[in-house]
Design a protein around this motif. Structure first.
Motif, mmCIF file in Angstrom:
data_model
loop_
_atom_site.group_PDB
_atom_site.id
_atom_site.type_symbol
_atom_site.label_atom_id
_atom_site.label_comp_id
_atom_site.label_asym_id
_atom_site.label_seq_id
_atom_site.Cartn_x
_atom_site.Cartn_y
_atom_site.Cartn_z
ATOM 1 N N LEU A 119 0.755 -1.260 -0.023
ATOM 2 C CA LEU A 119 -0.134 -0.034 -0.014
ATOM 3 C C LEU A 119 0.883 1.124 -0.113
ATOM 4 O O LEU A 119 0.688 2.247 -0.851
ATOM 5 N N LEU A 120 1.891 1.360 0.902
ATOM 6 C CA LEU A 120 2.589 2.487 0.908
ATOM 7 C C LEU A 120 3.596 2.732 -0.382
ATOM 8 O O LEU A 120 4.170 3.785 -0.137
ATOM 9 N N ASN A 121 4.021 1.943 -0.877
ATOM 10 C CA ASN A 121 4.841 1.771 -2.226
ATOM 11 C C ASN A 121 4.103 2.219 -3.427
ATOM 12 O O ASN A 121 4.689 2.409 -4.581
ATOM 13 N N VAL A 122 2.611 2.406 -3.393
ATOM 14 C CA VAL A 122 2.207 2.686 -4.725
ATOM 15 C C VAL A 122 2.297 4.003 -5.207
ATOM 16 O O VAL A 122 2.359 5.059 -4.494
ATOM 17 N N ASP A 123 2.987 4.284 -6.368
ATOM 18 C CA ASP A 123 3.119 5.413 -7.067
ATOM 19 C C ASP A 123 1.987 5.785 -8.035
ATOM 20 O O ASP A 123 1.928 5.137 -9.095
ATOM 21 N N ALA A 124 1.336 6.891 -7.680
ATOM 22 C CA ALA A 124 0.264 7.371 -8.407
ATOM 23 C C ALA A 124 -0.134 8.514 -8.375
ATOM 24 O O ALA A 124 0.117 9.338 -7.342
ATOM 25 N N LYS A 166 2.409 7.141 8.178
ATOM 26 C CA LYS A 166 3.437 8.111 7.235
ATOM 27 C C LYS A 166 2.780 9.619 6.862
ATOM 28 O O LYS A 166 3.432 10.395 6.695
ATOM 29 N N LEU A 167 1.333 9.778 7.244
ATOM 30 C CA LEU A 167 0.963 10.860 6.641
ATOM 31 C C LEU A 167 0.531 11.699 8.039
ATOM 32 O O LEU A 167 -0.433 12.720 8.251
ATOM 33 N N ASP A 168 1.091 11.628 9.187
ATOM 34 C CA ASP A 168 0.961 12.202 10.572
ATOM 35 C C ASP A 168 -0.354 12.445 10.988
ATOM 36 O O ASP A 168 -0.799 13.211 11.532
ATOM 37 N N GLY A 169 -1.156 11.088 10.527
ATOM 38 C CA GLY A 169 -2.583 11.276 11.306
ATOM 39 C C GLY A 169 -3.750 11.876 10.475
ATOM 40 O O GLY A 169 -4.530 12.315 10.941
ATOM 41 N N SER A 170 -3.355 12.277 8.969
ATOM 42 C CA SER A 170 -4.299 13.217 8.409
ATOM 43 C C SER A 170 -5.630 12.624 8.118
ATOM 44 O O SER A 170 -6.623 13.171 8.297
ATOM 45 N N ILE A 171 -5.471 11.206 7.980
ATOM 46 C CA ILE A 171 -6.918 10.564 7.833
ATOM 47 C C ILE A 171 -7.857 10.534 9.105
ATOM 48 O O ILE A 171 -9.022 10.951 9.042
ATOM 49 N N ASN A 172 -7.079 10.162 10.178
ATOM 50 C CA ASN A 172 -7.791 10.112 11.364
ATOM 51 C C ASN A 172 -8.297 11.511 11.821
ATOM 52 O O ASN A 172 -9.579 11.694 12.388
ATOM 53 N N ASN A 208 -18.507 2.125 9.258
ATOM 54 C CA ASN A 208 -17.807 1.894 10.531
ATOM 55 C C ASN A 208 -16.048 1.712 10.497
ATOM 56 O O ASN A 208 -15.736 0.916 10.009
ATOM 57 N N ILE A 209 -15.669 2.762 10.919
ATOM 58 C CA ILE A 209 -14.223 3.189 10.668
ATOM 59 C C ILE A 209 -13.412 1.956 11.198
ATOM 60 O O ILE A 209 -12.452 1.709 10.490
ATOM 61 N N GLU A 210 -13.699 1.377 12.266
ATOM 62 C CA GLU A 210 -12.948 0.236 12.983
ATOM 63 C C GLU A 210 -12.932 -0.737 11.749
ATOM 64 O O GLU A 210 -11.954 -1.711 11.686
ATOM 65 N N ASP A 211 -13.694 -0.990 11.031
ATOM 66 C CA ASP A 211 -13.846 -2.004 9.886
ATOM 67 C C ASP A 211 -12.482 -1.810 8.846
ATOM 68 O O ASP A 211 -12.424 -2.706 7.916
ATOM 69 N N SER A 212 -12.148 -0.585 8.819
ATOM 70 C CA SER A 212 -11.058 -0.197 8.018
ATOM 71 C C SER A 212 -9.825 0.093 8.813
ATOM 72 O O SER A 212 -8.952 0.869 8.039
ATOM 73 N N LYS A 213 -9.762 0.160 9.856
ATOM 74 C CA LYS A 213 -8.762 0.555 10.763
ATOM 75 C C LYS A 213 -7.351 0.160 10.172
ATOM 76 O O LYS A 213 -6.427 1.148 10.257
ATOM 77 N N HIS A 214 -7.050 -0.987 9.826
ATOM 78 C CA HIS A 214 -6.042 -1.476 9.208
ATOM 79 C C HIS A 214 -5.304 -0.592 8.186
ATOM 80 O O HIS A 214 -4.221 -0.369 8.307
ATOM 81 N N LEU A 215 -6.253 -0.349 7.385
ATOM 82 C CA LEU A 215 -5.537 0.490 6.302
ATOM 83 C C LEU A 215 -5.374 1.872 6.636
ATOM 84 O O LEU A 215 -4.339 2.613 6.204
ATOM 85 N N ILE A 216 -6.150 2.440 7.548
ATOM 86 C CA ILE A 216 -6.131 3.910 7.921
ATOM 87 C C ILE A 216 -4.888 3.923 8.661
ATOM 88 O O ILE A 216 -4.109 4.957 8.516
ATOM 89 N N ASP A 217 -4.717 2.972 9.670
ATOM 90 C CA ASP A 217 -3.355 3.218 10.439
ATOM 91 C C ASP A 217 -2.273 3.086 9.591
ATOM 92 O O ASP A 217 -1.274 3.613 9.855
ATOM 93 N N GLU A 218 -2.184 2.213 8.645
ATOM 94 C CA GLU A 218 -0.954 2.111 7.841
ATOM 95 C C GLU A 218 -0.523 3.148 7.298
ATOM 96 O O GLU A 218 0.529 3.609 7.086
ATOM 97 N N ILE A 219 -1.774 3.857 6.465
ATOM 98 C CA ILE A 219 -1.269 5.043 5.850
ATOM 99 C C ILE A 219 -0.911 6.205 6.878
ATOM 100 O O ILE A 219 -0.024 7.082 6.585
#
Length: 504
Positions: free
Chosen positions: A10-15, A39-45, A25-36
């Motif tokens: 996920l973090l290496n995709v150049d686009a 690197k983005l200093d919590g921008s999504i959260n 329910n954000i908890e269902d996608s927490k693994h994706l959000i936390d991974e990004i």
């Protein structure tokens, strides 16, 4: 549209833009959000916490990454509730995304494979749904425009990205692309005006497609049609100055395979004939060949998907106008290929007149099943609106199989009555049958039309699909732009896919 598969983390995709699906329910996608967010200093959260993004179905929020990861932008797209996610919702999300990307004038993007958290969804079908939604949603019919062409925006390429399961993703993309492009081909035929999409033109397009894909194609003109004793079909065709055509597409002609015949009504323009229609809205009657376009589009897809069935597509093509050398007159009696005579009480009930000769001709192929699809009756559109096509058959098993395919593609079918009453009421006092019931108070126009057709079927299982309310999308939906809807292509392909699994 060019579609690629990319194996990456996920973090290496150049686009330019990387699309990521997030559940309500954000908890269902927490693994994706936390991974990004690592690197983005919590921008999504942060965006979630202040309420700017809630993961609701179709909601989109753009985050600029400021070079902290290779992707320049992250597009968060809401998937809604996890329990509601299905392939149709994925198609819809993909259609919404493609329009957002297109309007931003970005030509290429990448999408992280969405929906794997819903464990009952298959990777291949997810990839297919993403692909279908994107290609269908990106469609525009503009070939006759000569001005402001620079304002027409289309996405040229996208990639589906994931770190595993690449073969399944490739298979899903391939089938989705074949089916969606065949649907768009059907839309192109239907959207063309009648002065271009004549019977000859449609026959030529079918032949060109067939030659490219190795499908046997025979095109018959008036002389051959007369030799086939298709008097009912010709009674309509001789009201027009445009030559009529009968197109027969024959895929996989092998006597050891089950044969299914598809029949599509091909009235390339319908004035109503002598029983002329009101002028307001008559321009939509260029789409009275949507059934034929669906059959031609379905054969295009089926051949590329290598169906293990023998499929024959037959499309009778003609205009219905009053200006030819010998138009039908109300009260005329004509003889069908089957030998039955028809009293023509209304010349605007012409679709059934061209279909009945082909329903009899279908016997030549010794089919197990025959399905016809037609913009047949305004009564069906009144009954079901734009929400479903009408299904008529006395075969419960066949009905269930078609309804199942309709649910899977969301080209939904609703079964309407087809009783002996509907056959009986179409009998004539001075001929064998009549093409309408003149007593409007008795209603049931769609069922009566199906009852009329049933007088002419052969020794095969048969279903009739009335798409009079679903062939045109007036406002546009998530992955269906305004104009011809292409209805029937995905439905038929799914029906045959399911049938082929049983046969194979």
């Amino acid at each position: 549209m060019k579609i690629e598969v990319e194996k990456n983390s996920l973090l290496n995709v150049d686009a330019e833009s990387l699309v990521i699906g997030i559940f309500e329910n954000i908890e269902d996608s927490k693994h994706l959000i936390d991974e990004i967010d690592a690197k983005l200093d919590g921008s999504i959260n942060e965006r979630i916490e202040i309420g700017d993004f809630k993961g609701k179905m179709g909601q989109i929020s753009t985050i600029y990454t400021r070079k902290k990861i290779p992707a320049k932008r992250i597009l968060l797209v809401g998937l809604g509730k996890k329990e509601d996610l299905d392939y149709e919702r994925i198609r819809r999300v993909s259609g919404i995304v493609i329009k957002k990307i297109r309007d931003s004038e970005v030509k290429k993007f990448k999408i992280w494979l969405m929906g794997l958290e819903k464990t009952d969804l298959k990777v291949e079908e997810i990839a297919r749904a993403i692909t279908e939604g994107a290609i269908l949603g990106n469609y525009k019919f503009y070939i006759h425009k000569t001005e402001k062409l620079d304002e027409i925006k289309l996405v040229e390429e996208f990639s589906v990205v994931y770190n595993d399961l690449i073969d399944e993703i490739k298979n899903g993309i391939r089938s989705g692309q074949i089916i969606a492009e065949a649907t768009n081909f059907s839309k192109d035929l239907t959207n063309e005006p009648a002065n271009i999409a004549t019977p000859t033109y449609i026959a030529e397009q079918a032949k060109k497609m067939a030659d490219e894909l190795g499908i046997k194609c025979n095109i018959y003109g008036e002389k051959e049609i007369e030799e086939m004793k298709m008097g009912s079909f010709l009674s309509v065709a001789r009201g027009s100055n445009e030559p009529c055509k009968l197109v027969v597409l024959d895929y996989n002609p092998n006597e050891n395979l089950e044969t299914i015949v598809l029949i599509g009504k091909g009235i390339t323009f319908d004035t109503g004939g002598i029983s002329i229609k009101p002028s307001m809205g008559m321009w939509e009657m260029k789409q009275d060949m949507a059934g034929a376009a669906a059959v031609i589009g379905a054969l295009k897809a089926i051949s590329q998907l290598k169906s293990p069935l023998h499929i024959v597509g037959i499309t009778p093509l003609t205009e219905n106008t009053p200006g030819g050398r010998d138009p039908n007159l109300p009260g005329d009696i004509v003889k069908s290929r089957k030998g039955k005579t028809i009293e023509i009480l209304h010349t605007d009930a012409e679709g059934r007149l061209i279909l009945i000769d082909v329903l009899d001709y279908a016997n030549e192929f010794k089919p197990k099943v025959v399905v016809d699809i037609a913009t047949l009756t305004g009564a069906c559109a009144v009954a079901l609106g734009i929400y479903a096509s009408g299904l008529f058959t006395t075969d419960d098993d066949l009905a269930n199989k078609l309804i199942e395919a309709g649910e899977e593609t969301q080209e939904r079918l609703w079964r309407l009555p087809l009783w002996k009453d509907h056959e009986k009421i179409m009998e004539s006092k001075i001929a064998d049958v009549r093409n309408i019931n003149p007593n409007r108070k008795e209603g049931a126009g769609a069922s009566n039309a199906a009852g009329f057709l049933k007088h002419f079927i052969g020794d095969y299982r048969w279903a009739h699909i009335d798409i009079a309310g679903t062939d045109l999308e007036s406002k546009g939906k998530d992955y269906t732009p305004p104009g011809a809807s292409g209805v029937g292509v995905r439905l038929i392909v799914q029906f045959l896919k399911n049938w082929g699994k049983k046969s194979g």
